[in-house]
Design an enzyme around this catalytic site. Structure first.
Site, PDB file in Angstrom:
ATOM      1  N   ILE A 158      17.970  23.433  53.477  1.00 12.79           N
ATOM      2  CA  ILE A 158      17.531  23.944  52.179  1.00 12.79           C
ATOM      3  C   ILE A 158      16.524  25.085  52.317  1.00 12.79           C
ATOM      4  O   ILE A 158      16.349  25.872  51.396  1.00 12.79           O
ATOM      5  CB  ILE A 158      16.967  22.804  51.313  1.00 12.79           C
ATOM      6  CG1 ILE A 158      18.013  21.693  51.172  1.00 12.79           C
ATOM      7  CG2 ILE A 158      16.556  23.293  49.941  1.00 12.79           C
ATOM      8  CD1 ILE A 158      19.356  22.165  50.623  1.00 12.79           C
ATOM      9  N   SER A 183      12.874  25.354  54.292  1.00 11.30           N
ATOM     10  CA  SER A 183      11.698  25.225  55.156  1.00 11.30           C
ATOM     11  C   SER A 183      11.964  24.268  56.314  1.00 11.30           C
ATOM     12  O   SER A 183      12.770  23.341  56.198  1.00 11.30           O
ATOM     13  CB  SER A 183      10.502  24.728  54.346  1.00 11.30           C
ATOM     14  OG  SER A 183      10.776  23.456  53.779  1.00 11.30           O
ATOM     15  N   TRP A 240       5.845  26.082  37.993  1.00 14.06           N
ATOM     16  CA  TRP A 240       4.923  25.542  38.989  1.00 14.06           C
ATOM     17  C   TRP A 240       3.668  26.393  39.135  1.00 14.06           C
ATOM     18  O   TRP A 240       2.971  26.323  40.141  1.00 14.06           O
ATOM     19  CB  TRP A 240       5.643  25.390  40.327  1.00 14.06           C
ATOM     20  CG  TRP A 240       6.707  24.320  40.273  1.00 14.06           C
ATOM     21  CD1 TRP A 240       7.025  23.531  39.213  1.00 14.06           C
ATOM     22  CD2 TRP A 240       7.585  23.934  41.334  1.00 14.06           C
ATOM     23  NE1 TRP A 240       8.052  22.681  39.533  1.00 14.06           N
ATOM     24  CE2 TRP A 240       8.419  22.901  40.831  1.00 14.06           C
ATOM     25  CE3 TRP A 240       7.749  24.360  42.651  1.00 14.06           C
ATOM     26  CZ2 TRP A 240       9.396  22.297  41.615  1.00 14.06           C
ATOM     27  CZ3 TRP A 240       8.729  23.751  43.423  1.00 14.06           C
ATOM     28  CH2 TRP A 240       9.536  22.731  42.916  1.00 14.06           C
ATOM     29  N   ASP A 250      15.961  29.464  44.770  1.00 12.85           N
ATOM     30  CA  ASP A 250      15.746  28.062  44.401  1.00 12.85           C
ATOM     31  C   ASP A 250      15.275  27.931  42.961  1.00 12.85           C
ATOM     32  O   ASP A 250      14.356  28.638  42.535  1.00 12.85           O
ATOM     33  CB  ASP A 250      14.700  27.436  45.314  1.00 12.85           C
ATOM     34  CG  ASP A 250      15.222  27.203  46.723  1.00 12.85           C
ATOM     35  OD1 ASP A 250      16.447  27.177  46.895  1.00 12.85           O
ATOM     36  OD2 ASP A 250      14.399  27.045  47.643  1.00 12.85           O
ATOM     37  N   LYS A 285      -5.715  12.056  49.697  1.00 15.04           N
ATOM     38  CA  LYS A 285      -4.554  12.468  50.497  1.00 15.04           C
ATOM     39  C   LYS A 285      -4.809  12.212  51.989  1.00 15.04           C
ATOM     40  O   LYS A 285      -3.983  11.599  52.681  1.00 15.04           O
ATOM     41  CB  LYS A 285      -4.272  13.959  50.266  1.00 15.04           C
ATOM     42  CG  LYS A 285      -3.261  14.567  51.234  1.00 15.04           C
ATOM     43  CD  LYS A 285      -3.195  16.075  51.070  1.00 15.04           C
ATOM     44  CE  LYS A 285      -2.357  16.727  52.162  1.00 15.04           C
ATOM     45  NZ  LYS A 285      -0.942  16.338  52.109  1.00 15.04           N
ATOM     46  N   GLU A 337      19.523  17.807  45.034  1.00 16.12           N
ATOM     47  CA  GLU A 337      18.981  16.520  45.456  1.00 16.12           C
ATOM     48  C   GLU A 337      19.956  15.455  45.024  1.00 16.12           C
ATOM     49  O   GLU A 337      20.426  15.451  43.900  1.00 16.12           O
ATOM     50  CB  GLU A 337      17.618  16.287  44.792  1.00 16.12           C
ATOM     51  CG  GLU A 337      16.971  14.952  45.145  1.00 16.12           C
ATOM     52  CD  GLU A 337      17.461  13.788  44.317  1.00 16.12           C
ATOM     53  OE1 GLU A 337      17.394  12.652  44.814  1.00 16.12           O
ATOM     54  OE2 GLU A 337      17.911  13.996  43.182  1.00 16.12           O
ATOM     55  N   HIS A 360      12.066  13.124  51.994  1.00 16.94           N
ATOM     56  CA  HIS A 360      10.721  12.662  51.666  1.00 16.94           C
ATOM     57  C   HIS A 360      10.379  11.376  52.405  1.00 16.94           C
ATOM     58  O   HIS A 360       9.245  10.914  52.354  1.00 16.94           O
ATOM     59  CB  HIS A 360      10.587  12.442  50.161  1.00 16.94           C
ATOM     60  CG  HIS A 360      10.803  13.690  49.361  1.00 16.94           C
ATOM     61  ND1 HIS A 360      12.017  13.973  48.770  1.00 16.94           N
ATOM     62  CD2 HIS A 360      10.002  14.735  49.092  1.00 16.94           C
ATOM     63  CE1 HIS A 360      11.923  15.138  48.157  1.00 16.94           C
ATOM     64  NE2 HIS A 360      10.717  15.624  48.333  1.00 16.94           N
TER      65      HIS A 360
END
Length: 824
Positions: free
Chosen positions: A497, A499, A627, A665, A19, A731, A760
């Site tokens: 949405i 954040s 998740w 969400d 990453k 989305e 993104h």
């Protein structure tokens, strides 16, 4: 002899080395030669770790810089035409193909193009040496079956042509290069290739005006695609590849077009066998049961099959095993590749002994699927995770050691009639101790009082039907909400949405607080200052419904789990979500309870700073479940209802504090669908009920929002309607507006906010781009129901590009208000 094997290894590295390296490359902080050198070091380290863990059959080509499907898109030359300017810029620069590769994953915008949509010169990644105006978005992204991993969706033209390519600085195709790279350190690997049928069925038409009528329509490209598979397998044969793992996970689907699919598989695998007859082909299936598709599989000229026994019932496994040809190798996915609990080695040995009694020892032991979905190692969790829970866990390296032990036990040990293991005389004490320790850990977990909360269990049994519905239907609620939310415009209200960008300063403050370098009071003051700045930006952008920015949250699931009983958190339990984005899923080990409010303090503080509505931001029960790594000792539905009750309590507290808009969400509802249609209804019943349990205990005047992403709604639309949210944001920017056709077809009557731009991607969307998208939306949706918002949360974006994008978005909303005001 039984052999040990692996289907795929986590890419990111123990400390997320990949990453950090890739993101530095995007930002121009690492030169090409150094980039390739460090990538090679990561790959070699991963192969060595697997060998040291006792794995005999080690995968290659499971490593990826962004996504394994994107790897195949580029490998097969299936680059959509809109990326031609990027390809041409690489030819001019004599570049290595990675600019195009990452453009397909993230989008690409040169600084010259960015200047044309804003007053700020915002450079894109890998700016070409010859500056041109290039502005192209990313390809569509979807969830990889029922996981939280995202893949890039292939696109096919009417007469799609494929060609085998080299990219990323390689002089050979990526799978060939990485096989030879491993061989150079004396590790013989098994290349992993996404199968041709799965590759096509996971794709879509490149022409949004002519979408496929059936998911099987893409099979029309098979003959063209097979040319690159044939060329690749010829190269495999030339370099001495002995076996190849071909992933065909769609074989766990209901393949309804039986003859069409059967002929496609037959054509594909006969073609591969013809050009590479000496290579052993293992088809890997995972995430579900094979069922009737075993008849199709056994008709193919292959040498083995992988079975996900974690997702297969004993009866299904028994049925499949009886139909596998006696000459085939059988790969048994005995270790759960998607969860983090220690394997019960005693139980697994009983299962495996039973299998071998029917098949003989032509067995490979493996995880149920690639370990991509599991963290790297427990090494950095010692002293960080509660000792009692840590003793119950196994991450990727620990799972490989479990496979190694099971292989040893089956080859070297004997068993009594009571299935007691008898070690050979020369067995070392370490191996015996390892087995005894495993038995002890599993027994302690079964008996632990840490897991059970009787009051929580009782509360679940007391859920009534009235707790799963709002007091009045949407039209009545809408009137009450409009009277309360007096600052909302009548048409095209704007919001985000949730954040906002988490800068390095935010991350540093959080890290400093966790390491006790700053006090709780100092950290609290920092968060409040960030909230103030966030609200100021939103008001300057003239948004209508605001958010507090979520600066106190590391992750939309992890944050809530930190407040809930029954959760535990890791120090380094990262897994890849998409691209370089990693998440650290919490571990649900016991009954879930909310002892204190989780979001009320910062949400109510934020509301005092503005006269506009402030959304309370929550994550829904299904998404928290999906998740997380979930306990496997009770039904998932039971755990989900427990979480639903906890979120219901939080919603009630927010409403009592005067918060008029509350967003819950649920981006993961669709991803939780079982692979088989026949199993859907049972899942959707408890999943939607869990959401309703969390959301319906409010007054009519409280506006409930929800957000969903990367979902095809057509086949679950009835369930989406049953959620009965007042405002649903989805989305949409990567989906060619096809999602909206479902809302038109089924007559969705509540308010809806399809995402206007892709968060993104680092590119800044222009007013014209977004205006065109709204015009397309209005072909399917009523002006009275449409909200204007981005695709998703803005956490990973830069503050300035976020501000510019939101300014453009609000401009679009204002333009449409003027247009429709004049019409009236």
């Amino acid at each position: 002899m039984v052999s040990s094997s692996n289907l795929g290894f986590p890419r990111m590295g123990e400390n997320r080395e990949l990453k950090k390296l890739v993101e530095n490359y995007w930002q121009g902080k690492v030169e090409e030669v150094q980039f390739q050198k460090e990538l090679k070091e990561i790959r070699i380290n991963h192969w060595k770790l697997q060998k040291e863990a006792g794995i005999e059959i080690i995968p290659s080509n499971d490593f990826s810089l962004y996504d394994q499907v994107l790897d195949h898109i580029h490998l097969f030359g299936a680059i959509p035409k809109r990326y031609t300017p990027v390809v041409e810029s690489e030819v001019e620069d004599n570049s290595n193909g990675l600019r195009t590769y990452f453009a397909m994953g993230r989008g690409y915008q040169t600084s010259k193009a960015a200047t044309q949509v804003s007053e700020t010169n915002t450079a894109g990644a890998f700016a070409s040496k010859v500056e041109k105006s290039i502005d192209v978005g990313s390809m569509e992204m979807k969830k990889w079956f029922d996981t939280n991993y995202h893949y890039i969706v292939p696109e096919f033209e009417d007469a799609q042509q494929f060609k085998l390519t080299n990219y990323g600085g390689y002089t050979q195709p990526k799978p060939v290069h990485e096989f030879l790279e491993a061989k150079s350190i004396d590790i013989e690997t098994r290349p992993v290739i996404l199968g041709p049928i799965s590759f096509l069925l996971l794709g879509k038409s490149s022409d949004s005006s002519k979408p496929y009528a059936s998911k099987f329509d893409s099979l029309v490209h098979l003959n063209s695609l097979l040319g690159v598979y044939e060329e690749l397998f010829k190269q495999f044969q030339q370099i001495g590849v002995k076996s190849v793992q071909i992933d065909e996970p769609v074989l766990c689907f209901d393949l309804l077009e039986t003859e069409l699919v059967k002929n496609a598989y037959s054509t594909a695998f006969n073609a591969i066998h013809k050009v590479a007859p000496t290579i052993n082909i293992l088809i890997a299936t995972y995430f579900g049961e094979i069922r009737e598709n075993i008849e199709l599989i056994t008709s193919l000229p292959i040498n083995g099959i992988h079975i996900d026994t974690i997702r297969s019932s004993p009866a299904e496994l028994e049925s499949v095993l009886t139909k596998i040809p006696t000459t085939w190798t059988i790969s048994i996915g005995i270790i759960d590749g998607r969860n983090v609990w220690k394997n019960d080695l005693t139980k697994s040995l009983v299962t495996l002994k039973n299998i071998i009694s029917k098949t003989g020892d032509r067995i490979l032991l493996a995880p149920s699927c690639s370990l991509l979905h599991c963290p790297h190692s427990l090494a950095r969790e010692i002293g960080k995770v509660e000792a009692q829970v840590l003793d119950w866990l196994a991450f990727s390296l620990e799972k490989l050691k479990e496979i190694s032990f099971l292989t040893y036990a089956l080859n070297k040990c004997t068993f009594t009639n009571e299935n007691t293991i008898v070690f050979p005389d020369d067995a070392c004490s370490t191996i015996k101790q390892y087995y005894e320790s495993n038995k002890e850990s599993n027994e302690k977990r079964r008996q632990s009082k840490l897991i059970h909360n009787d009051s929580v269990k009782k509360r679940v049994t007391e859920i009534t039907p009235s707790m799963l519905k709002r007091e009045n239907p949407f039209p009545v609620r809408r009137d009450a909400q409009r009277k309360r939310l007096t600052t909302l415009p009548a048409l095209f209200p704007t919001t985000t949405i949730g954040s906002f960008p988490q800068t390095k300063e935010v991350r540093l403050a959080r890290s400093s607080f966790k390491s006790k370098k700053i006090t709780a009071d100092a950290y609290d003051q920092f968060i409040r200052d960030e909230i103030r700045k966030c609200i100021k930006v939103q008001e300057e952008c003239e948004l209508d419904v605001l958010v507090h920015g979520e600066f106190e949250r590391t992750d939309m699931v992890e944050y809530f789990g930190e407040y809930l009983d029954g959760f535990v958190f890791t120090q380094n339990g990262w897994v890849q979500s998409y691209g370089s984005r990693c998440v650290k899923p919490p571990i649900i080990y016991g009954d879930v309870n909310r002892p204190v409010p989780m979001t009320v303090e910062y949400t109510t503080f934020a509301q005092t700073l503005t006269h506009k509505p402030m959304k309370g931001m929550l994550t829904g029960p299904v998404t928290i479940l999906q998740w997380s790594f979930v306990r496997d000792d009770q039904p998932r539905s039971e755990t989900c209802f427990q979480i639903g009750l906890a979120i219901r309590d939080e919603v009630t507290d927010l409403e009592n504090k005067g918060i008029a808009c509350i967003q819950i969400d649920e981006p993961a509802i669709r991803e939780g669908l079982p692979l088989r249609l026949s199993d859907w209804n049972q899942y959707l019943k408890w999943a939607i009920d869990s959401f309703l349990l969390s959301s319906t205990g409010v007054k009519d005047s409280t506006q409930i929002h929800s957000h969903m992403c990367y979902s095809d709604f057509n086949d679950i639309f009835e369930s989406i309607q049953r959620m009965d949210t007042d405002v649903l944001t989805i989305e949409n920017s990567k989906s060619d507006l096809k999602l909206l056709k479902a809302f038109e077809k089924y007559g969705y009557t509540n308010e809806i906010g399809p995402g206007l731009y892709d968060i993104h991607s680092p590119r800044i969307p222009s007013v014209e781009d977004m205006k065109d998208r709204v015009e397309q939306m209005l072909k399917y949706l009523s002006t009275n129901l449409l909200w204007i918002n981005p695709d998703c949360g803005l956490k990973t974006r830069e503050p300035e590009t976020t501000r510019l994008a939101l300014i453009n978005m609000v401009k679009v909303a204002k333009q449409f208000r003027e247009i429709y005001a004049n019409k009236e």
